[in-house]
Design a protein around this motif. Structure first.
Motif, PDB file in Angstrom:
ATOM      1  N   GLY A 191       0.640  -1.205   0.098  1.00  0.00           N
ATOM      2  CA  GLY A 191       0.168  -0.155  -0.074  1.00  0.00           C
ATOM      3  C   GLY A 191       0.898   1.259  -0.014  1.00  0.00           C
ATOM      4  N   ASP A 192       1.789   1.191   0.847  1.00  0.00           N
ATOM      5  CA  ASP A 192       2.655   2.206   1.008  1.00  0.00           C
ATOM      6  C   ASP A 192       3.556   2.780  -0.257  1.00  0.00           C
ATOM      7  OD1 ASP A 192       1.784   3.386   3.453  1.00  0.00           O
ATOM      8  OD2 ASP A 192       3.924   3.378   4.387  1.00  0.00           O
ATOM      9  N   LEU A 193       4.117   1.566  -0.902  1.00  0.00           N
ATOM     10  CA  LEU A 193       4.827   1.783  -2.060  1.00  0.00           C
ATOM     11  C   LEU A 193       4.134   2.013  -3.505  1.00  0.00           C
ATOM     12  CD1 LEU A 193       7.290  -1.204  -1.750  1.00  0.00           C
ATOM     13  CD2 LEU A 193       7.818   1.260  -1.322  1.00  0.00           C
ATOM     14  N   CYS A 194       2.886   1.680  -3.279  1.00  0.00           N
ATOM     15  CA  CYS A 194       1.828   2.105  -4.376  1.00  0.00           C
ATOM     16  C   CYS A 194       1.926   3.490  -4.299  1.00  0.00           C
ATOM     17  CB  CYS A 194       0.506   1.345  -4.283  1.00  0.00           C
ATOM     18  SG  CYS A 194       0.559  -0.273  -5.008  1.00  0.00           S
ATOM     19  N   ARG A 195       1.487   4.230  -3.220  1.00  0.00           N
ATOM     20  CA  ARG A 195       1.406   5.791  -2.782  1.00  0.00           C
ATOM     21  C   ARG A 195       2.743   6.284  -3.002  1.00  0.00           C
ATOM     22  NH1 ARG A 195      -2.177   3.454   1.064  1.00  0.00           N
ATOM     23  NH2 ARG A 195      -0.660   2.886   2.392  1.00  0.00           N
ATOM     24  N   ASP A 221       4.326   6.452 -19.352  1.00  0.00           N
ATOM     25  CA  ASP A 221       3.437   6.917 -20.254  1.00  0.00           C
ATOM     26  C   ASP A 221       2.097   6.079 -20.256  1.00  0.00           C
ATOM     27  OD1 ASP A 221       5.362   8.403 -21.743  1.00  0.00           O
ATOM     28  OD2 ASP A 221       6.432   6.821 -22.702  1.00  0.00           O
ATOM     29  N   ASP A 222       2.295   4.775 -19.629  1.00  0.00           N
ATOM     30  CA  ASP A 222       0.973   4.045 -19.473  1.00  0.00           C
ATOM     31  C   ASP A 222       0.141   4.529 -18.020  1.00  0.00           C
ATOM     32  OD1 ASP A 222       1.158   2.035 -21.430  1.00  0.00           O
ATOM     33  OD2 ASP A 222       3.016   1.541 -20.478  1.00  0.00           O
ATOM     34  N   GLY A 223       0.668   5.475 -17.376  1.00  0.00           N
ATOM     35  CA  GLY A 223      -0.090   5.855 -16.204  1.00  0.00           C
ATOM     36  C   GLY A 223      -0.164   4.667 -15.218  1.00  0.00           C
ATOM     37  N   LEU A 224       0.693   3.573 -15.219  1.00  0.00           N
ATOM     38  CA  LEU A 224       0.691   2.523 -14.518  1.00  0.00           C
ATOM     39  C   LEU A 224       1.950   2.428 -13.496  1.00  0.00           C
ATOM     40  CD1 LEU A 224      -0.477  -0.121 -17.042  1.00  0.00           C
ATOM     41  CD2 LEU A 224      -1.776   0.809 -15.247  1.00  0.00           C
ATOM     42  N   ALA A 225       1.871   2.019 -12.380  1.00  0.00           N
ATOM     43  CA  ALA A 225       2.884   1.271 -11.643  1.00  0.00           C
ATOM     44  C   ALA A 225       2.395   0.055 -10.838  1.00  0.00           C
ATOM     45  CB  ALA A 225       3.064   2.546 -10.489  1.00  0.00           C
ATOM     46  N   THR A 226       3.283  -0.898 -10.657  1.00  0.00           N
ATOM     47  CA  THR A 226       3.190  -2.110  -9.896  1.00  0.00           C
ATOM     48  C   THR A 226       4.521  -2.194  -8.784  1.00  0.00           C
ATOM     49  OG1 THR A 226       4.674  -3.144 -11.659  1.00  0.00           O
ATOM     50  CG2 THR A 226       2.161  -3.265 -11.776  1.00  0.00           C
ATOM     51  N   VAL A 227       4.088  -3.028  -7.910  1.00  0.00           N
ATOM     52  CA  VAL A 227       5.050  -3.301  -6.706  1.00  0.00           C
ATOM     53  C   VAL A 227       4.787  -4.646  -6.469  1.00  0.00           C
ATOM     54  CG1 VAL A 227       5.367  -3.152  -4.215  1.00  0.00           C
ATOM     55  CG2 VAL A 227       4.675  -1.079  -5.562  1.00  0.00           C
ATOM     56  N   ALA A 228       6.096  -5.479  -6.048  1.00  0.00           N
ATOM     57  CA  ALA A 228       5.916  -6.954  -6.099  1.00  0.00           C
ATOM     58  C   ALA A 228       6.858  -7.133  -4.729  1.00  0.00           C
ATOM     59  CB  ALA A 228       6.498  -7.684  -7.236  1.00  0.00           C
ATOM     60  N   LEU A 229       6.413  -7.674  -3.615  1.00  0.00           N
ATOM     61  CA  LEU A 229       7.381  -8.239  -2.422  1.00  0.00           C
ATOM     62  C   LEU A 229       7.254  -9.537  -2.153  1.00  0.00           C
ATOM     63  CD1 LEU A 229       6.104  -5.014  -0.246  1.00  0.00           C
ATOM     64  CD2 LEU A 229       8.064  -5.026  -1.882  1.00  0.00           C
ATOM     65  N   ALA A 230       8.370 -10.046  -1.668  1.00  0.00           N
ATOM     66  CA  ALA A 230       8.250 -11.537  -1.194  1.00  0.00           C
ATOM     67  C   ALA A 230       9.206 -11.574  -0.043  1.00  0.00           C
ATOM     68  CB  ALA A 230       8.793 -12.543  -2.431  1.00  0.00           C
ATOM     69  N   ASN A 231       8.859 -12.833   0.769  1.00  0.00           N
ATOM     70  CA  ASN A 231       9.912 -12.816   1.975  1.00  0.00           C
ATOM     71  C   ASN A 231      10.767 -14.167   1.748  1.00  0.00           C
ATOM     72  OD1 ASN A 231       7.544 -14.358   2.261  1.00  0.00           O
ATOM     73  ND2 ASN A 231       7.662 -14.436   4.478  1.00  0.00           N
ATOM     74  N   ALA A 232      11.560 -14.055   0.641  1.00  0.00           N
ATOM     75  CA  ALA A 232      12.493 -15.182   0.688  1.00  0.00           C
ATOM     76  C   ALA A 232      13.937 -14.659   0.221  1.00  0.00           C
ATOM     77  CB  ALA A 232      11.960 -16.259  -0.367  1.00  0.00           C
ATOM     78  N   THR A 233      15.161 -15.260   0.505  1.00  0.00           N
ATOM     79  CA  THR A 233      16.287 -14.682   0.049  1.00  0.00           C
ATOM     80  C   THR A 233      16.587 -14.742  -1.463  1.00  0.00           C
ATOM     81  OG1 THR A 233      17.060 -15.054   2.177  1.00  0.00           O
ATOM     82  CG2 THR A 233      18.766 -14.898   0.493  1.00  0.00           C
ATOM     83  N   SER A 234      15.998 -15.789  -2.043  1.00  0.00           N
ATOM     84  CA  SER A 234      16.288 -15.818  -3.505  1.00  0.00           C
ATOM     85  C   SER A 234      15.134 -16.824  -3.958  1.00  0.00           C
ATOM     86  CB  SER A 234      17.549 -16.414  -3.829  1.00  0.00           C
ATOM     87  OG  SER A 234      17.783 -17.954  -3.017  1.00  0.00           O
ATOM     88  N   GLY A 235      14.898 -16.733  -5.128  1.00  0.00           N
ATOM     89  CA  GLY A 235      13.991 -17.444  -5.878  1.00  0.00           C
ATOM     90  C   GLY A 235      12.525 -16.680  -6.493  1.00  0.00           C
ATOM     91  N   PRO A 236      12.116 -16.038  -5.621  1.00  0.00           N
ATOM     92  CA  PRO A 236      11.008 -14.964  -6.465  1.00  0.00           C
ATOM     93  C   PRO A 236      11.538 -13.940  -7.102  1.00  0.00           C
ATOM     94  CG  PRO A 236      10.634 -15.384  -4.065  1.00  0.00           C
ATOM     95  CD  PRO A 236      11.962 -15.716  -4.383  1.00  0.00           C
TER      96      PRO A 236
END
Length: 459
Positions: free
Chosen positions: A233-237, A307-322
């Motif tokens: 939520g915060d990172l989207c803002r 240009d697209d008026g878009l933003a995305t955020v992705a978060l995961a709780n693993a050291t590697s993999g995602p």
């Protein structure tokens, strides 16, 4: 811009499917993501290996080097207030670092030649008390590359910038961050230390489905390079701010300046680059700006397509993999392709803004035999673009004293001006000594080198 309350159900399912695949294939305890459209968060989705306990939009994850974007904004604020210039050597404001000749701009863009990491032990997995001083962060060989020659990502460089903020503000980096960015933007769930509810960080065994908790260290003096905890939520803002700016924090013009490439890409980086605290990436035919992040137990990414008026955020709780950077780019592409941005309707200029003298300059102009078109834009700005084939297209901003300054491409920073004859009529356009005339090689025009007296001829 026309906006919608929610995405189409088919788009939402495609987004959830991508997050579910990322969590399953990346073998992450949890995965959370969000989408912003035209400044508003329009979708949140998550997956977890614990039934009934999927993370929510305000569940904290550690965001690693996305912290650097916040630090860069603090530095840009100092510049906008006149407290420093980006071309200042560091030693003008921060003494006895041993690398005082590097500029603030070089630190922001990772072109100062500083080492990528601190001396041992590894700073991400040891408490900040191990290195209480800047000299502990920089080590005996702090600058393995010449300053200004290439892009070389440096975590110690952002430690220096955090210390620079503290020196000029007279308060801690964390306090400056809270007062100047977090509170004005309403980022109440972005903190230096974790605040429940937050995800735990895990290492997932590469050859077995078992996990090991990762330590969450306080990074101390290295905090400006990667300390923060935040939420989807915060990172989207925050992403909405990076797209449009906010005068309470940083103007739109200064945010746009952060997106401009500040140094050549590192070898092997393909179409990636780095601005002033922002990573730049060309992917799927669009330019993404933002940052990736990782610390033991966590990976994160924030991408914005202006240009697209878009933003995305992705978060995961693993050291590697995602693969959060890839997933965030995929989420953005899914929305952009399924629900392309609806442009504003065309409208003519208000009558009071019509400049007939400027209108008379529009249309074709010739640089030698190359045909260009001059078009009027908002606020008396103009664009100059080739009418066919490949050429140097540029946009220009009107100057108060007359003429225009280039905003992009080859002509960025160059001056375009109208040159008039003694009787006041227009002779030609001058663009950094390039002469544009109304006709190609017109006799009597100001063509460099003159025009052959015999004129045009056949064989």
């Amino acid at each position: 811009m026309t906006s919608f309350e929610a995405l189409l159900p088919s788009t939402e399912r495609a987004l959830l499917h991508r997050v579910a695949v990322a969590q399953a294939e990346g073998r992450s305890p949890s995965f959370a993501a969000g989408v912003v459209r035209d400044g508003e968060t329009v979708w949140f989705g998550s997956r977890s290996c614990v039934d009934g306990h999927a993370p929510e939009a305000e569940t904290q994850y550690r965001i690693g080097s996305i912290t650097k974007v916040f630090t860069a904004v603090l530095v840009m604020r100092l510049r906008d207030e006149g407290l420093l210039s980006l071309e200042d050597p560091l030693e003008k404001h921060l003494k006895d670092t041993g690398v005082g000749e590097v500029t603030i701009a070089q630190l922001l863009g990772h072109s100062a030649g500083l080492a990528a990491e601190t001396p041992s032990p590894w700073w991400e997995r040891t408490p900040g008390t191990v290195r209480p001083l800047l000299t502990d962060v920089l080590g005996e060989r702090p600058q393995p590359h010449p300053a200004g020659r290439l892009h070389h990502y440096s975590n110690p460089g952002y430690t220096l910038l955090g210390s620079l903020v503290e020196a000029l503000r007279g308060r801690s980096w964390a306090e400056a961050l809270r007062i100047e960015i977090l509170e004005p933007l309403g980022l109440r769930r972005t903190t230096v230390q974790p605040v429940a509810p937050h995800a735990g960080g895990f290492a997932v065994h590469p050859w077995a489905d078992v996990m090991l908790p990762e330590p969450a260290q306080d990074l101390g003096i290295m905090a400006p390079a990667g300390q923060l905890w935040s939420t989807v939520g915060d990172l989207c803002r925050f992403a909405a701010f990076l797209a449009e700016g906010d005068d309470r924090v940083l103007s739109r013009a200064s945010v746009e300046e952060m997106r401009v490439p500040a140094a050549p890409s590192a070898a092997g980086d393909g179409e990636s680059g780095y601005g002033l605290g922002l990573q730049l990436l060309r992917k799927d035919g669009r330019t993404l700006i933002g940052h990736t992040g990782s610390l033991p137990g966590f990976v994160a990414c924030l991408w914005v397509s202006v240009d697209d008026g878009l933003a995305t955020v992705a978060l995961a709780n693993a050291t590697s993999g995602p693969l959060t950077a890839l997933v965030a780019a995929d989420l953005l592409r899914i929305v952009a392709e399924a629900e392309p941005r609806i442009p504003e309707p065309w409208r003519p200029l208000p009558a009071a803004e019509v400049d007939h003298e400027l209108l008379a300059l529009t249309g074709p102009w010739y640089w030698g035999t190359y045909a260009y078109g001059l078009r009027v834009g908002p606020a008396r700005g103009v664009t100059l673009e080739p009418l066919r084939g490949v050429g140097r297209r540029a946009s220009f901003r009107a100057l108060p004293e007359g003429g225009w300054v280039g905003l992009d491409g080859y002509y960025a920073g160059e001056t375009l001006r109208v040159v008039r004859r003694a009787d006041g009529s227009v002779s030609h356009l001058d663009l950094g000594s390039f002469v544009f005339t109304r006709e190609p090689y017109e006799p009597g025009d100001a063509v460099p080198g003159g025009v052959d007296e015999a004129g045009w001829r056949g064989l």
